[in-house]
Scaffold this motif. Structure first.
Motif, mmCIF file in Angstrom:
data_model
loop_
_atom_site.group_PDB
_atom_site.id
_atom_site.type_symbol
_atom_site.label_atom_id
_atom_site.label_comp_id
_atom_site.label_asym_id
_atom_site.label_seq_id
_atom_site.Cartn_x
_atom_site.Cartn_y
_atom_site.Cartn_z
ATOM 1 N N CYS A 21 1.846 7.632 2.137
ATOM 2 C CA CYS A 21 1.350 6.372 1.579
ATOM 3 C C CYS A 21 0.726 6.628 0.208
ATOM 4 O O CYS A 21 -0.271 7.335 0.081
ATOM 5 N N HIS B 103 -2.948 5.537 -0.284
ATOM 6 C CA HIS B 103 -3.882 6.425 0.414
ATOM 7 C C HIS B 103 -3.995 7.752 -0.343
ATOM 8 O O HIS B 103 -5.106 8.270 -0.528
ATOM 9 N N CYS C 252 -6.638 4.589 8.002
ATOM 10 C CA CYS C 252 -5.712 5.556 7.379
ATOM 11 C C CYS C 252 -5.709 6.907 8.100
ATOM 12 O O CYS C 252 -4.687 7.580 8.152
ATOM 13 N N CYS D 208 -3.177 6.921 10.731
ATOM 14 C CA CYS D 208 -1.910 6.266 10.356
ATOM 15 C C CYS D 208 -0.759 7.279 10.310
ATOM 16 O O CYS D 208 -0.896 8.346 9.699
ATOM 17 N N CYS E 94 -2.837 -0.687 9.675
ATOM 18 C CA CYS E 94 -2.970 -1.015 8.246
ATOM 19 C C CYS E 94 -3.497 -2.449 8.113
ATOM 20 O O CYS E 94 -2.859 -3.326 7.554
ATOM 21 N N VAL F 42 -6.592 2.473 -1.872
ATOM 22 C CA VAL F 42 -6.043 1.495 -0.923
ATOM 23 C C VAL F 42 -6.658 0.106 -1.136
ATOM 24 O O VAL F 42 -5.981 -0.912 -1.020
ATOM 25 N N ARG G 215 0.829 -1.218 0.000
ATOM 26 C CA ARG G 215 0.000 0.000 0.000
ATOM 27 C C ARG G 215 0.862 1.267 0.000
ATOM 28 O O ARG G 215 0.598 2.215 -0.732
HETATM 29 S S1 SF4 Z 1 -2.289 5.288 5.068
HETATM 30 FE FE1 SF4 Z 1 -1.409 3.592 3.897
HETATM 31 S S2 SF4 Z 1 -0.069 2.575 5.329
HETATM 32 FE FE2 SF4 Z 1 -1.448 3.858 6.523
HETATM 33 S S3 SF4 Z 1 -3.169 2.539 7.072
HETATM 34 FE FE3 SF4 Z 1 -3.708 3.591 5.188
HETATM 35 S S4 SF4 Z 1 -3.091 2.205 3.585
HETATM 36 FE FE4 SF4 Z 1 -2.038 1.529 5.427
#
Ligand code: SF4
Length: 369
Positions: free
Chosen positions: A215, A218, A206, A209, A199, A223, A154
């Motif tokens: 990311c 994202h 997200c 996160c 994740c 995603v 991701r």
């Molecule tokens: S931002 Fe990216 S790394 Fe973070 S939880 Fe979402 S998909 Fe996973």
């Protein structure tokens, strides 16, 4: 030092954000309180394909029973398997003990700290080696478990799920690319923790996160496309009959052979139901084939449904009596007649543990009558 984003590489930002988050948010787990390479090694083996909450009581009991490599190396195998009972993939426990014997004999009980030596130990593959080397010894080595694969796919929008060796290679390369120069143990644990807590496979969190600004999946709002889905394995269904055979107040149990599935565990005799065969006919045939004697069925005790990783078992359990005569077991390495109370000493597969619990319940109810 906090530098403006434009002067810092993407990787440095990932390292910093993740480490900062981990130091604040990490779960307090017993193996994280230890710097003992042996404790870290045991936890990593237990955590393979098993969730943290399942591992916790097993880890505590294990470390109490075998606090050092030497304690594990010199323990009876039946005690090792008993402490693993219910955790599955029993080869992990057997390999842990085999490795402990090697570490005791070749390294005076101290786990080696080079990749080559650690990879030579039974049951330690590239992932576990990377985890032990980085967490216990601070060696710059990356890790790639299921959680890390998902985060990397991701984070970098990689159409990789690690299913093929080519795909796995690409993910390893990425894991190495983002590895910092120092704090590698914490960084690897942070990656795994992020995959386990934030994740997550479905509906990742997200918004909270630490990598959301970095990311790529994202930022592109896709995603859900990463990692690409893996083909689902076909779960086989197996119907089995088993017998709890009584003779003079004792119960017959046998030990599975040294190789293959659930090697070395104890079990009640029985086997697979053939096509168009009834569970009753199956158990009588199996006992004749496995023990060389006829049996009478007294009652059907229970039907147990149990899921293993690759198959689902429906277990028909009968209480029965063997005809008089000498037993000639053909499908085991050892066998015994034991009292109900003694069953708890022996390691059994999970489905058989359910039978033992039922026998104990029935016996307690009888005593109360
Ligand atoms: S931002 Fe990216 S790394 Fe973070 S939880 Fe979402 S998909 Fe996973």
């Amino acid at each position: 030092m906090h530098l403006p984003a434009s002067t810092m590489s993407d990787t440095v930002l990932i390292n910093e954000s993740l480490l900062r988050w981990y130091r604040k948010e990490r779960r307090d787990l017993p193996w994280r309180r230890s710097r003992d390479p042996y404790a870290i090694w045991v936890s990593e083996i237990m955590l393979q394909q098993t969730q943290v909450k399942t591992v916790l009581p097993y880890f505590e009991r294990w470390m109490q029973a075998f606090p050092t490599v030497k304690d594990l190396a010199t323990a009876p195998e039946s005690k090792v398997l008993k402490l693993w009972e219910g955790l599955g993939y029993y080869s992990r426990a057997r390999n842990l003990q085999k490795s402990a014997i090697l570490v005791k004999d070749q390294y005076a009980g101290n786990l080696p700290s080079t990749r080559k030596e650690i990879l030579a130990l039974p049951g330690i593959g590239p992932y576990t080696a990377g985890a032990i080397l980085s967490i216990a010894f601070g060696v710059r080595a990356s890790v790639l478990d299921g959680n890390v694969k998902r985060v990397l796919s991701r984070l970098r929008r990689l159409k990789e799920n690690g299913k093929t060796s080519k795909s796995e290679k690409r993910l390893w390369a990425e894991a190495e690319r983002i590895l910092p120069e120092k704090d590698v143990g914490d960084f690897n644990q942070a990656l795994m923790e992020l995959g386990a807590q934030v994740c997550i496979p479905q509906k990742p969190h997200c918004m909270i996160c630490p990598l959301k600004k970095l990311c790529q999946a994202h930022l592109k709002a896709d995603v859900q496309n990463f990692p690409p889905p893996k083909p689902q394995p076909v779960i086989k269904k197996i119907d089995v009959s088993a017998a709890v055979l009584f003779r003079r107040g004792k119960i017959y149990i046998q030990q599975r052979v040294e190789k293959g599935l659930m090697a070395g565990l104890w079990e009640f005799p029985g086997g697979k139901i053939e096509k168009n065969e009834s569970p009753e006919k199956c158990i009588v045939r199996e006992i004749r084939e496995e023990l060389g004697l006829e049996m009478t069925i007294e009652e059907k005790l229970i039907v147990i449904r149990h899921s293993y990783t690759q198959f689902r078992v429906t277990l028909h359990v009968f209480k029965g009596r063997l005809f008089p005569g000498k037993i000639t077991p053909t499908a085991c390495q050892n066998w015994k007649w034991v009292a109900l109370k003694e069953l708890e000493i022996y390691p059994f597969p999970s489905a058989n543990v359910k039978i033992i619990k039922l026998l104990e319940k029935l016996s307690n109810a009888q005593e109360k009558e």
